[in-house]
Design a protein around this motif. Structure first.
Motif, PDB file in Angstrom:
ATOM      1  N   ALA A 138      33.117  35.657  78.598  1.00  0.00           N
ATOM      2  CA  ALA A 138      33.034  34.330  77.979  1.00  0.00           C
ATOM      3  C   ALA A 138      32.928  34.433  76.466  1.00  0.00           C
ATOM      4  CB  ALA A 138      31.851  33.560  78.555  1.00  0.00           C
ATOM      5  N   SER A 142      35.558  33.083  73.747  1.00  0.00           N
ATOM      6  CA  SER A 142      35.061  32.165  72.716  1.00  0.00           C
ATOM      7  C   SER A 142      35.461  32.631  71.322  1.00  0.00           C
ATOM      8  CB  SER A 142      33.537  32.048  72.810  1.00  0.00           C
ATOM      9  OG  SER A 142      33.034  31.188  71.813  1.00  0.00           O
ATOM     10  N   GLU A 208      38.497  31.879  88.467  1.00  0.00           N
ATOM     11  CA  GLU A 208      37.294  31.894  87.637  1.00  0.00           C
ATOM     12  C   GLU A 208      37.645  32.140  86.168  1.00  0.00           C
ATOM     13  OE1 GLU A 208      34.138  31.177  88.517  1.00  0.00           O
ATOM     14  OE2 GLU A 208      35.062  30.583  90.426  1.00  0.00           O
ATOM     15  N   LYS A 211      38.692  28.918  84.733  1.00  0.00           N
ATOM     16  CA  LYS A 211      37.544  28.078  84.405  1.00  0.00           C
ATOM     17  C   LYS A 211      36.907  28.494  83.079  1.00  0.00           C
ATOM     18  CE  LYS A 211      36.286  27.025  89.209  1.00  0.00           C
ATOM     19  NZ  LYS A 211      35.268  27.256  90.284  1.00  0.00           N
ATOM     20  N   LEU A 212      36.855  29.809  82.831  1.00  0.00           N
ATOM     21  CA  LEU A 212      36.299  30.296  81.570  1.00  0.00           C
ATOM     22  C   LEU A 212      37.160  29.865  80.386  1.00  0.00           C
ATOM     23  CD1 LEU A 212      35.158  33.895  82.607  1.00  0.00           C
ATOM     24  CD2 LEU A 212      33.685  31.958  82.021  1.00  0.00           C
ATOM     25  N   GLN A 215      36.153  26.373  79.769  1.00  0.00           N
ATOM     26  CA  GLN A 215      34.779  26.269  79.264  1.00  0.00           C
ATOM     27  C   GLN A 215      34.682  26.555  77.777  1.00  0.00           C
ATOM     28  OE1 GLN A 215      32.193  28.694  81.711  1.00  0.00           O
ATOM     29  NE2 GLN A 215      32.688  27.536  83.560  1.00  0.00           N
TER      30      GLN A 215
END
Length: 238
Positions: A138, A142, A208, A211-212, A215
């Motif tokens: 993550a 980011s 998944e 989804k990250l 996010q």
């Protein structure tokens, strides 16, 4: 404690890739039946790369994805390949030297979790076969989002986990037993390719990862499962 664990993982991964750098490309081609070249090509063609763009290739390794990106970005394109293994960067330098793109690819040692660039520095940010090795997926995504310009793209191409039961069983039989035996031929310690199954077991599946991507703020996120789900490409727009 968690932070110390991340530091230990980073040290381990760096030592691992330092040890396999010279044979990394050969074994990737052999062990994936040369599918890694197809996966990279597919990913680059999905990344909306335009002529003259600036691109950051995180965890660039031996530079194979950086080279493909340079070809796609054309004569005015500028590629920065970043990796924290100096030995892998040396191999990347050798690979790039053999191409017409040496003046358009800059190599830099650095950490995917702390990218040494200002916000909105690149039109496109990529990572190839590196997500499974970062200490914090993550955080890496980011950081990739942060340094990408508004309207730019973030791209990942990575090994994944097949969903079909029979293929999944054969896949893990190969990766947990046969691949390490082949990959470690010639090493004094049975370490480098025994890490691959472990990194795959802890890697989130393609849904998944998608989804990250969402996010961290990416929009219009799409994913593609390749070769029966053995690899996956994820793409998002900032």
């Amino acid at each position: 404690m968690e932070q110390m664990d991340k530091h230990r993982r980073e040290d381990f991964v760096q030592e691992l890739f330092d040890s396999i750098a010279k044979r990394y490309d050969l074994f990737n081609a052999v062990l994936t039946l040369n599918q890694d070249s197809y996966w990279r090509s597919f990913a680059v063609n999905k990344a909306y790369i335009k002529t003259g763009q600036s691109i950051l290739d995180v965890c660039c390794g031996t530079g194979k994805l950086s080279i493909a990106l340079a070809e796609k970005a054309g004569r005015q394109g500028q590629i920065v390949g970043l990796d924290f293994s100096e030995t892998m960067l040396q191999q990347a330098k050798e690979n790039i030297r053999k191409t017409p793109y040496s003046q358009r690819i800059t190599l830099l040692q650095g950490n995917a979790l702390h990218l040494p660039f200002s916000d909105q520095s690149f039109d496109c940010t990529t990572i190839g076969f590196g997500l499974r090795n970062v200490a914090d997926i993550a955080k890496a995504l980011s950081e990739m989002y942060r340094v990408t310009k508004s309207g730019g793209t973030v791209l990942s191409v990575e090994l994944s986990k097949p969903s079909a039961p029979m293929l999944k069983q054969l896949y893990f039989l190969y990766f947990e037993h046969l691949l390490p035996l082949i990959g470690n031929l010639g090493f004094k310690k049975n370490q480098p390719y025994y890490n691959l199954p472990a990194s795959l077991r802890t890697l989130p599946d393609h849904s998944e990862i998608q989804k990250l991507f969402l996010q961290v703020g990416l929009k219009q996120v799409t994913s593609y499962q390749l070769t029966g789900g053995i690899a996956a490409v994820h793409l998002g727009i900032k």
